[in-house]
Structure formats: C-alpha cells, structure tokens
Design an enzyme around this catalytic site. Sequence first.
Site, PDB file in Angstrom:
ATOM      1  CD  GLU A  46      10.811  -3.236  13.562  1.00  0.00           C
ATOM      2  OE1 GLU A  46      10.066  -4.785  13.352  1.00  0.00           O
ATOM      3  OE2 GLU A  46      11.248  -2.718  14.335  1.00  0.00           O
ATOM      4  CG  HIS A  47      14.175  -8.441   9.732  1.00  0.00           C
ATOM      5  ND1 HIS A  47      12.916  -8.712   8.345  1.00  0.00           N
ATOM      6  CD2 HIS A  47      13.736  -6.354   9.597  1.00  0.00           C
ATOM      7  CE1 HIS A  47      13.303  -7.556   7.716  1.00  0.00           C
ATOM      8  NE2 HIS A  47      13.269  -6.362   8.317  1.00  0.00           N
ATOM      9  CB  SER A 145       0.189  -1.603  10.870  1.00  0.00           C
ATOM     10  OG  SER A 145       0.317  -2.358  10.658  1.00  0.00           O
ATOM     11  CB  SER A 147      -2.838  -2.975   5.371  1.00  0.00           C
ATOM     12  OG  SER A 147      -1.210  -3.283   6.050  1.00  0.00           O
ATOM     13  CG  ASP A 201       1.559  -4.901  10.385  1.00  0.00           C
ATOM     14  OD1 ASP A 201       2.516  -5.188  12.097  1.00  0.00           O
ATOM     15  OD2 ASP A 201       2.552  -5.121   9.863  1.00  0.00           O
ATOM     16  CE1 TYR A 253       9.709  -9.556   6.033  1.00  0.00           C
ATOM     17  CE2 TYR A 253       7.949 -10.409   4.554  1.00  0.00           C
ATOM     18  CZ  TYR A 253       8.312 -10.628   6.144  1.00  0.00           C
ATOM     19  OH  TYR A 253       7.179 -11.050   6.830  1.00  0.00           O
TER      20      TYR A 253
HETATM   21  P1  ADP Z   1       2.136   0.366   6.074  1.00  0.00           P
HETATM   22  O1  ADP Z   1       0.363  -0.640   6.491  1.00  0.00           O
HETATM   23  O2  ADP Z   1       2.915  -0.036   6.678  1.00  0.00           O
HETATM   24  O3  ADP Z   1       0.464   1.508   6.109  1.00  0.00           O
HETATM   25  P2  ADP Z   1       1.446  -1.523   3.891  1.00  0.00           P
HETATM   26  O4  ADP Z   1       1.758  -1.230   2.104  1.00  0.00           O
HETATM   27  O5  ADP Z   1       0.680  -2.990   4.529  1.00  0.00           O
HETATM   28  O6  ADP Z   1       1.601  -0.268   4.342  1.00  0.00           O
HETATM   29  O7  ADP Z   1      -0.588  -0.741   3.209  1.00  0.00           O
HETATM   30  C1  ADP Z   1      -0.481   0.046   2.572  1.00  0.00           C
HETATM   31  C2  ADP Z   1      -1.717   0.323   1.898  1.00  0.00           C
HETATM   32  O8  ADP Z   1      -2.993   0.405   2.451  1.00  0.00           O
HETATM   33  C3  ADP Z   1      -2.002   1.645   0.835  1.00  0.00           C
HETATM   34  O9  ADP Z   1      -1.384   0.631  -0.616  1.00  0.00           O
HETATM   35  C4  ADP Z   1      -3.408   0.863   0.538  1.00  0.00           C
HETATM   36  O10 ADP Z   1      -3.491   0.686  -0.420  1.00  0.00           O
HETATM   37  C5  ADP Z   1      -4.087   1.272   2.240  1.00  0.00           C
HETATM   38  N1  ADP Z   1      -4.489   1.612   2.497  1.00  0.00           N
HETATM   39  C6  ADP Z   1      -4.598   2.413   3.905  1.00  0.00           C
HETATM   40  N2  ADP Z   1      -4.661   3.640   4.631  1.00  0.00           N
HETATM   41  C7  ADP Z   1      -5.650   3.887   2.951  1.00  0.00           C
HETATM   42  C8  ADP Z   1      -6.627   4.452   3.114  1.00  0.00           C
HETATM   43  N3  ADP Z   1      -6.740   6.134   4.409  1.00  0.00           N
HETATM   44  N4  ADP Z   1      -7.554   4.726   1.638  1.00  0.00           N
HETATM   45  C9  ADP Z   1      -7.380   3.950   1.349  1.00  0.00           C
HETATM   46  N5  ADP Z   1      -6.213   3.118   1.175  1.00  0.00           N
HETATM   47  C10 ADP Z   1      -5.629   3.383   2.337  1.00  0.00           C
HETATM   48 MG    MG Z   2       0.601  -3.068   6.753  1.00  0.00          MG
END
Ligand code: ADP
Ligand code: MG
Length: 415
Positions: A46-47, A145, A147, A201, A253
């Site tokens: 991590e990191h 992840s 996103s 990711d 971060y």
């Molecule tokens: P992580 O990737 O750790 O979950 P992030 O902040 O990188 O957190 O990504 C989250 C973002 O991804 C949310 O704010 C949204 O914009 C988008 N997202 C993820 N899943 C969905 C979903 N099912 N519908 C719409 N947007 C989503």
């Molecule tokens: Mg993310």
Amino acid sequence: MNALVWADAATPEEGGAQATNLFRETFNYEPRGVWSAPGRVNIIGEHVDYNGGPCVPIALPHRAYVALSPRQDRTIRLISPQTREAIDVLDLDALGPKGGPGEVANHWTAYLAGVPWALERAGYGPLPGFDAALWSCVPLGGGLSSSAALECATAVALDEVCSLGLAGSIEAPNDEGRRVLVDAARVAENQIAGANTGGLDQTASMRCREGHALALDCSDMSTRQVPFDLGAVGLELLVIDTRAKHSLADGQYGARRADCEESARILGVDQLVEVADLAQAVAALNDERLAARTRHVVSEIARTRAFIDLLVEGPLEGTRLKVAGALMDDSHESLRDDYEVSCPELDVAVAAARSAGAHGARMTGGGFGGSAIALVDADATPDVALAVARAYAERGWETPHFIRALPSAPAGYLG
Ligand code: ADP
Ligand code: MG
C-alpha cells in the site's frame, strides 16, 4: 444491534439483465451486448505504487455492467440508476479535459465518455458515439475501485464493437493489448474525470485472473499471476467497507506523495524503491517525518515481496499462513504509525477482526476511510464480521458493510 449488512455481488446473469433492461427501457431498442469489469482489492503493498514498488491486487466478484450499442454519429448517451434518472447526452467532438471548455459537467459520465476520448488520442480512432446503460454492484467510494470498473467495462465494450482487437477474451486475454486499454482508462480518469491516480486500479480490473492474485511491479507495470485459491484451503478474504470517508483524504494523498518525492531527492534516487539500506537512509534524511514515510515505503516493499514469495511457494497453510497474516498485520501498523493514513474506523475494524480470530488484517487502499481486509477461516467469517459490527455499534458508528472477496475474472464480455 441490527443484522449484518452483506454487500454481495450480483451474479453475471443478474448484472447483465439489469444493464440490458435499463438500456431497453431507456433507449427503446436492444443493446449490442453487455460487457463488465470488476472492482479490486489490494492484499498488500500500500502506498508503494508511486514509489515504484510492488502490490498484490485481486479482482472482486463485484462488477460494473455496461450494456452498449455503437451509433452512426458522435453522440454519447448514458444512463445509470444509481446516480440519476435523466439521460446524459455528450458529444465526442466537444468533450475535453477537466477545467477546460469541454469539461464533462456530470462527474460519473466522465469515467465512461473519457475512454473513447483517450483511445482516440492514443491513435485508435475515429470511434463512433454510443448508447450505454450502466449498472454496477461495486460499492461506490469504498476504496474498491468502482471508478476503474466503469472505465474498464467501457474500454472492453468499445474494443469489441469497434474491432480494436486489444482485449482478447476473459479466458484468453491479450495482455499487451490490455495494457493499451489500461492506459486509456487511466487517461480518462486523470484528464476527463480529473482524478490523479496511477494505473493500479485499471491494471487490476483488466489484468487479474480468476483464482489468482496479480503481483504487479509498479516500476514498469509488469505482472505475474500468483495462485491465490483461498477456497481450496478453507480461507476467505473478508472486506470491511467502513463507510467512512474523511475529507482530508485527497490533500493527505498529495502530501504523502510529496514527502516521498522529497525523501527520494535528498537520498539521490529516482524513487524510494531504490533505497537499499534503510538505516543509512533514515540517518541521511535527518528528519523524523520523512524518515517515517521512507520507513513505511521501504518496509512495505519488503513485506510485499515476501508475501508474493509465500504465494508462489504454495497454498496459505501452516507456517505460510501465519507468516502471511503477520505481514498483513505489520503492513497495517506501518500505515498507521509511520505513514499516518489510517483512521479510527479502520483501526477498530482491524483490531476487532484480529481479536475474533482473523489470521491477519489491515487497511487497504488510500486510507482515511474506505475498506479494511481480514484473512479468515471461511467458517469463522460470520463471527469476525459480527465482532467488527459490534465494535462499531458500541461506538455509535454507521454500520459497516461486508464483502466476501474471492479472486475473480477480469474485464470482458459475459454474454
Ligand atoms: P472508488 O473508485 O474507490 O470507488 P472513486 O472516487 O475513485 O472511488 O470513484 C467513485 C465515483 O465513480 C463516484 O463518485 C461516481 O462518480 C463513479 N461511479 C462509480 N460507480 C458508479 C455507478 N454505479 N453509477 C454512477 N457512477 C458511479
Ligand atoms: Mg477510484
């Protein structure tokens, strides 16, 4: 106390049907197909990605499903049930980096629309517009992840409908081609969504294999598949989504990265992965904070390498299991004390899991909230989860969500 909350993954059939139905209801025709991509969880390392070190992610059974059809024009129409009801309409010729005139206003659509934009800039264009319906069971914002899952599902969908020939199949992936898609997904996240992340990711979502952990060397993004069949030895990985998100996460971060760069500069190396003698480095830094950051990075790299060696040696049983658990525990302590990226919710989850019998437990992801993981005997998983939930209830904290994480398949077409 309320019952435990399990955030189980949808089956591919369920996920595919949800995305297809949403597509049909929204656009009134049948999608060309449904592609999906997993979230990920990092077992250890991590990191250290931005210091050129190794990490060991697995793909989660939780996936983002994208039902998609190409269009004749350059319009992109998107719908997702989790965020809003209305269709978002974008123009592939007009969209551009965050902060510029083509900025994508609605944040979530940037993760999907950014992928064709990045592919075109990498020389894989011109691409058609498309209609897409997104349905995902990757917990949002839990450090798992969600996103990258959106980007990678879009990337494999476009790869197939545009015949780019980069992804191969889930059973026979084209690893070189997938590296191109990883880059496009990362560029989409960095430039169009405006989130400053490395390629960990996206690499996990694209290049992991079922039943395996991915030993990823972040100095050159080279990978090695290592067997991680927990089920065969009666183990499970319990993921605890703390549901906590502390607002200092983003700034901290950046501050940690700056500390690492500053330490590397003082030590005369490009990246901290090159530090060979920790005691000498600590003396040369002559600064308590920088020494602690460097101690975390250097020791975490050593732990991660040892963990990979264990997995290569054989299944996690007996002494190997004990050592693996201890490495995870030490990783947490180092992140908490030297790197200072933990928080009470993560520390309590880890402590409760350990006292309830976990072989090892640690925070995972960036920290300041997000998720923790615990390596547990499969039959003890409910007890460990209960112990964590009780510890949260005693403190009046929001109920954590639990996931059973088995190493799952990478991005691809599921039918
Ligand atoms: P992580 O990737 O750790 O979950 P992030 O902040 O990188 O957190 O990504 C989250 C973002 O991804 C949310 O704010 C949204 O914009 C988008 N997202 C993820 N899943 C969905 C979903 N099912 N519908 C719409 N947007 C989503
Ligand atoms: Mg993310």
